[in-house]
Design a protein around this motif. Structure first.
Motif, PDB file in Angstrom:
ATOM      1  N   LEU A 185      42.107  56.742  54.498  1.00  0.00           N
ATOM      2  CA  LEU A 185      41.155  55.790  53.931  1.00  0.00           C
ATOM      3  C   LEU A 185      41.432  54.409  54.516  1.00  0.00           C
ATOM      4  O   LEU A 185      42.542  53.891  54.400  1.00  0.00           O
ATOM      5  CB  LEU A 185      41.290  55.744  52.408  1.00  0.00           C
ATOM      6  N   CYS A 186      40.422  53.813  55.138  1.00  0.00           N
ATOM      7  CA  CYS A 186      40.591  52.519  55.801  1.00  0.00           C
ATOM      8  C   CYS A 186      39.908  51.407  55.019  1.00  0.00           C
ATOM      9  O   CYS A 186      38.802  51.570  54.507  1.00  0.00           O
ATOM     10  CB  CYS A 186      40.023  52.567  57.217  1.00  0.00           C
ATOM     11  N   LYS A 187      40.574  50.251  54.982  1.00  0.00           N
ATOM     12  CA  LYS A 187      40.022  49.078  54.308  1.00  0.00           C
ATOM     13  C   LYS A 187      39.179  48.227  55.258  1.00  0.00           C
ATOM     14  O   LYS A 187      38.299  47.496  54.810  1.00  0.00           O
ATOM     15  CB  LYS A 187      41.159  48.210  53.758  1.00  0.00           C
ATOM     16  N   HIS A 213      37.310  47.308  50.880  1.00  0.00           N
ATOM     17  CA  HIS A 213      38.302  46.961  49.863  1.00  0.00           C
ATOM     18  C   HIS A 213      37.815  45.705  49.152  1.00  0.00           C
ATOM     19  O   HIS A 213      36.776  45.134  49.506  1.00  0.00           O
ATOM     20  CB  HIS A 213      39.666  46.720  50.519  1.00  0.00           C
ATOM     21  N   THR A 214      38.556  45.255  48.166  1.00  0.00           N
ATOM     22  CA  THR A 214      38.259  43.982  47.519  1.00  0.00           C
ATOM     23  C   THR A 214      39.555  43.407  46.976  1.00  0.00           C
ATOM     24  O   THR A 214      40.627  43.985  47.151  1.00  0.00           O
ATOM     25  CB  THR A 214      37.192  44.145  46.417  1.00  0.00           C
ATOM     26  N   SER A 215      39.450  42.266  46.330  1.00  0.00           N
ATOM     27  CA  SER A 215      40.631  41.556  45.840  1.00  0.00           C
ATOM     28  C   SER A 215      40.334  40.971  44.469  1.00  0.00           C
ATOM     29  O   SER A 215      39.198  41.012  43.981  1.00  0.00           O
ATOM     30  CB  SER A 215      41.008  40.419  46.808  1.00  0.00           C
ATOM     31  N   SER A 216      41.360  40.406  43.870  1.00  0.00           N
ATOM     32  CA  SER A 216      41.191  39.703  42.608  1.00  0.00           C
ATOM     33  C   SER A 216      40.350  38.444  42.822  1.00  0.00           C
ATOM     34  O   SER A 216      40.341  37.863  43.911  1.00  0.00           O
ATOM     35  CB  SER A 216      42.567  39.324  42.053  1.00  0.00           C
ATOM     36  N   ASP A 217      39.636  38.037  41.795  1.00  0.00           N
ATOM     37  CA  ASP A 217      38.842  36.804  41.836  1.00  0.00           C
ATOM     38  C   ASP A 217      39.533  35.753  40.972  1.00  0.00           C
ATOM     39  O   ASP A 217      39.406  35.764  39.748  1.00  0.00           O
ATOM     40  CB  ASP A 217      37.427  37.072  41.323  1.00  0.00           C
ATOM     41  N   PRO A 218      40.271  34.822  41.586  1.00  0.00           N
ATOM     42  CA  PRO A 218      41.020  33.831  40.803  1.00  0.00           C
ATOM     43  C   PRO A 218      40.144  32.908  39.968  1.00  0.00           C
ATOM     44  O   PRO A 218      40.637  32.272  39.024  1.00  0.00           O
ATOM     45  CB  PRO A 218      41.770  33.032  41.881  1.00  0.00           C
ATOM     46  N   SER A 219      38.846  32.826  40.284  1.00  0.00           N
ATOM     47  CA  SER A 219      37.987  31.874  39.577  1.00  0.00           C
ATOM     48  C   SER A 219      37.607  32.340  38.175  1.00  0.00           C
ATOM     49  O   SER A 219      37.125  31.542  37.363  1.00  0.00           O
ATOM     50  CB  SER A 219      36.713  31.608  40.386  1.00  0.00           C
ATOM     51  N   VAL A 220      37.817  33.620  37.871  1.00  0.00           N
ATOM     52  CA  VAL A 220      37.471  34.130  36.547  1.00  0.00           C
ATOM     53  C   VAL A 220      38.440  33.567  35.504  1.00  0.00           C
ATOM     54  O   VAL A 220      39.659  33.653  35.656  1.00  0.00           O
ATOM     55  CB  VAL A 220      37.502  35.674  36.526  1.00  0.00           C
ATOM     56  N   ASP A 221      37.881  32.974  34.462  1.00  0.00           N
ATOM     57  CA  ASP A 221      38.634  32.432  33.326  1.00  0.00           C
ATOM     58  C   ASP A 221      39.478  31.205  33.662  1.00  0.00           C
ATOM     59  O   ASP A 221      40.410  30.871  32.918  1.00  0.00           O
ATOM     60  CB  ASP A 221      39.537  33.504  32.688  1.00  0.00           C
ATOM     61  N   VAL A 222      39.186  30.516  34.770  1.00  0.00           N
ATOM     62  CA  VAL A 222      39.839  29.224  34.990  1.00  0.00           C
ATOM     63  C   VAL A 222      38.936  28.140  34.432  1.00  0.00           C
ATOM     64  O   VAL A 222      37.759  28.369  34.142  1.00  0.00           O
ATOM     65  CB  VAL A 222      40.116  28.955  36.490  1.00  0.00           C
ATOM     66  N   ARG A 223      39.477  26.948  34.270  1.00  0.00           N
ATOM     67  CA  ARG A 223      38.687  25.839  33.741  1.00  0.00           C
ATOM     68  C   ARG A 223      37.533  25.529  34.683  1.00  0.00           C
ATOM     69  O   ARG A 223      37.719  25.428  35.902  1.00  0.00           O
ATOM     70  CB  ARG A 223      39.557  24.598  33.555  1.00  0.00           C
ATOM     71  N   LEU A 224      36.347  25.382  34.142  1.00  0.00           N
ATOM     72  CA  LEU A 224      35.162  25.160  34.961  1.00  0.00           C
ATOM     73  C   LEU A 224      35.122  23.730  35.491  1.00  0.00           C
ATOM     74  O   LEU A 224      35.658  22.805  34.891  1.00  0.00           O
ATOM     75  CB  LEU A 224      33.903  25.444  34.142  1.00  0.00           C
ATOM     76  N   GLY A 225      34.463  23.582  36.638  1.00  0.00           N
ATOM     77  CA  GLY A 225      34.254  22.260  37.203  1.00  0.00           C
ATOM     78  C   GLY A 225      35.509  21.601  37.715  1.00  0.00           C
ATOM     79  O   GLY A 225      35.618  20.376  37.734  1.00  0.00           O
ATOM     80  N   THR A 226      36.475  22.416  38.148  1.00  0.00           N
ATOM     81  CA  THR A 226      37.756  21.833  38.544  1.00  0.00           C
ATOM     82  C   THR A 226      37.888  21.624  40.047  1.00  0.00           C
ATOM     83  O   THR A 226      38.837  20.993  40.489  1.00  0.00           O
ATOM     84  CB  THR A 226      38.918  22.735  38.089  1.00  0.00           C
ATOM     85  N   GLY A 417      30.705  42.026  49.401  1.00  0.00           N
ATOM     86  CA  GLY A 417      31.717  42.980  49.855  1.00  0.00           C
ATOM     87  C   GLY A 417      32.268  43.820  48.721  1.00  0.00           C
ATOM     88  O   GLY A 417      32.527  45.016  48.885  1.00  0.00           O
ATOM     89  N   LYS A 418      32.431  43.207  47.550  1.00  0.00           N
ATOM     90  CA  LYS A 418      32.924  43.963  46.399  1.00  0.00           C
ATOM     91  C   LYS A 418      31.889  44.988  45.944  1.00  0.00           C
ATOM     92  O   LYS A 418      32.240  46.120  45.590  1.00  0.00           O
ATOM     93  CB  LYS A 418      33.270  43.015  45.254  1.00  0.00           C
ATOM     94  N   ALA A 419      30.611  44.610  45.959  1.00  0.00           N
ATOM     95  CA  ALA A 419      29.553  45.543  45.564  1.00  0.00           C
ATOM     96  C   ALA A 419      29.519  46.754  46.492  1.00  0.00           C
ATOM     97  O   ALA A 419      29.369  47.900  46.041  1.00  0.00           O
ATOM     98  CB  ALA A 419      28.201  44.832  45.565  1.00  0.00           C
ATOM     99  N   VAL A 420      29.669  46.515  47.792  1.00  0.00           N
ATOM    100  CA  VAL A 420      29.701  47.611  48.765  1.00  0.00           C
ATOM    101  C   VAL A 420      30.898  48.519  48.496  1.00  0.00           C
ATOM    102  O   VAL A 420      30.780  49.754  48.485  1.00  0.00           O
ATOM    103  CB  VAL A 420      29.750  47.052  50.204  1.00  0.00           C
ATOM    104  N   PHE A 421      32.055  47.917  48.266  1.00  0.00           N
ATOM    105  CA  PHE A 421      33.267  48.691  48.001  1.00  0.00           C
ATOM    106  C   PHE A 421      33.117  49.551  46.751  1.00  0.00           C
ATOM    107  O   PHE A 421      33.476  50.737  46.743  1.00  0.00           O
ATOM    108  CB  PHE A 421      34.453  47.739  47.851  1.00  0.00           C
ATOM    109  N   MET A 422      32.577  48.983  45.686  1.00  0.00           N
ATOM    110  CA  MET A 422      32.424  49.737  44.443  1.00  0.00           C
ATOM    111  C   MET A 422      31.458  50.907  44.621  1.00  0.00           C
ATOM    112  O   MET A 422      31.674  51.991  44.062  1.00  0.00           O
ATOM    113  CB  MET A 422      31.962  48.802  43.326  1.00  0.00           C
TER     114      MET A 422
END
Length: 454
Positions: A185-187, A213-226, A417-422
């Motif tokens: 399986l190739c990424k 493949h995909t990765s974590s999204d660091p922007s989820v649940d961080v303070r907005l507008g930063t 890219g995440k949608a394609v991977f899923m």
């Protein structure tokens, strides 16, 4: 009791087998149930956020480095067990001992738990291995990552062995074990190209499937507008020695007028001391002169790192080599402008044309003999501080609006890219379920046939 004879199923749900040396066409090597899904529907943001929270939960549990069993129940809730239940047989098990469960490994494997129905299991001792093989048999595929564990490689041809490949980690010394894999399986695209050539040359019977493949999204649940309005730069070294960190630091030290560069990683005092007087370089976590020399370098807490990633508009990711590139992809996820190496797979994330990021020119290439795929192309790329500085200068000349627009495009590319991977993972899970059901039907049919013959 009498039994009616039933015909055995003609369909073979194990991997198509091909005698060594019979891969005459590359198309045969690439024969795959995984569709391209280039027209994948955009991700629902609520689904994406829930997916990210679950990913963090699994990775956090996995990275405790315990020999635990981790899987999702029918409601999608994480289950953690101390030992393998030999009566529970998912469509795929990912074999990862506790000592090998670092953050990168756990992220890779957690994605297969979430989207392909896999279960994370540790190594098993011989008696338990026998119970496992007897209980699950060929119905459960076996997924390996960097390390192939011989006790988990079955001699039964119906057992499906898969390897999630980092093309820059495949060792020549493991060729005998690679021959036992049915699917690689190739990424990345470069992985597919090099593995295709390798499988043909080595006369393996395995197939090469592009999963992405995909990765974590660091922007989820961080303070907005930063995200900062003033231009600043981030470089995440982590614990890797292959990210041109010293070249980048020398570049910044030679240009005191450059904006602030934050460098995140595990450093000692001796490493940061030469840059102690530079006002535009910040090391996180901070390192102090009185830190005991035998104290292991510290890493930034995950929440702090995510906040820093989300608030910094330009990320410098000059990797020498990557199997995927989570740091690069996470930079795209937060909508940052990405500066990365003009060598695959790093440059698969950006474009030389006007696009979401910029490529850093390379000075020379390296090929290591112990790496199996290095015989087909150099896997490592080196660059100088002068080359790094030149691209940073280009970024400093960009209008603020262009930096912002490039960041938006980078995040759009990440979500696509995440949608394609899923979508591809759904294909994999469907294939594994159909295969397991087919084997069960064949076994049931064989039992009826044998009973009728008595």
């Amino acid at each position: 009791m009498c039994f009616k004879k039933v015909p055995l199923l003609a369909m073979n749900f194990s991997m198509p087998t091909t005698a060594p040396g019979r891969h005459l066409l590359s198309a045969h090597v690439l024969d795959s149930p995984i569709m391209a899904h280039e027209d994948a529907e955009p991700l629902n943001i609520r689904v994406h956020v829930a997916d990210e929270r679950l990913l963090r939960l699994i990775v956090e549990e996995c990275a405790k480095r315990e020999d635990s069993v981790i899987w999702l129940d029918k409601d999608g809730q994480m289950v953690v067990q101390e030992a393998v239940d030999f009566k529970q047989c998912p469509t795929m098990d990912a074999v990862v001992p506790g000592r090998g469960r670092d953050l990168s490994t756990c992220t890779d494997i957690a994605l297969y738990v979430m989207h392909a129905g896999a279960r994370i299991i540790p190594l098993l001792q011989a008696p338990d291995m026998e119970r496992y093989s007897a209980g699950c048999g060929a119905a459960t595929a076996r997924l390996f990552w960097h390390t192939l564990y011989p006790p988990f490689i079955s001699n039964h041809t119906d057992v499906l062995h898969l390897m999630l490949v980092d093309h820059n980690q495949l060792l020549v010394a493991d060729a005998r074990l690679h021959r036992r894999m049915a699917v690689f399986l190739c990424k990345t695209r470069v992985c597919v190209e090099l593995m295709r050539r390798h499988v043909i040359r080595m006369r393996y019977s395995g197939h090469v499937w592009l999963m992405g493949h995909t990765s974590s999204d660091p922007s989820v649940d961080v303070r907005l507008g930063t995200q900062q309005k003033e231009l600043s730069f981030l470089h995440i070294k982590g614990t890797s020695p292959l990210r041109h960190t010293q070249q980048l630091l020398r570049c910044w030290a030679s240009q005191p007028e450059f904006p602030r560069l934050t460098v995140v990683g595990a450093f000692t005092w001796d490493e940061v001391k030469p840059y102690g007087d530079m006002l535009n370089i910040r090391f996180l976590p901070q390192v102090f002169q009185d830190t005991p020399f035998d104290q292991a370098p510290q890493l930034l807490a995950p929440g702090q790192l995510r906040q820093l990633q989300a608030e910094t508009p330009v990320h410098i990711c000059p990797s020498q080599s990557e199997g995927w590139g989570h740091t690069i992809n996470e930079a795209r996820a937060v909508g940052a402008v990405v500066l990365t190496t003009d060598h695959p797979p790093m440059n698969e994330f950006v474009s030389k044309r006007r696009g979401p990021g910029l490529v850093l020119p390379i000075e020379r290439l390296l090929a290591h003999r112990e790496l199996a795929l290095a015989r087909y192309a150099p896997l490592d790329a080196l660059m100088s501080e002068a080359q790094l500085c030149a691209v940073v200068e280009d970024v400093l000349q960009m209008p603020a609006q262009e930096v912002y627009e490039r960041g938006l495009l980078a995040r759009t590319d990440f979500l696509y890219g995440k949608a394609v991977f899923m979508a591809r993972m759904q294909d994999l899970e469907k294939y594994l379920k159909q295969r397991a059901q087919g084997l069960q039907d064949v076994s049931h049919g064989l039992g009826l046939y044998q009973a009728a013959a008595l």
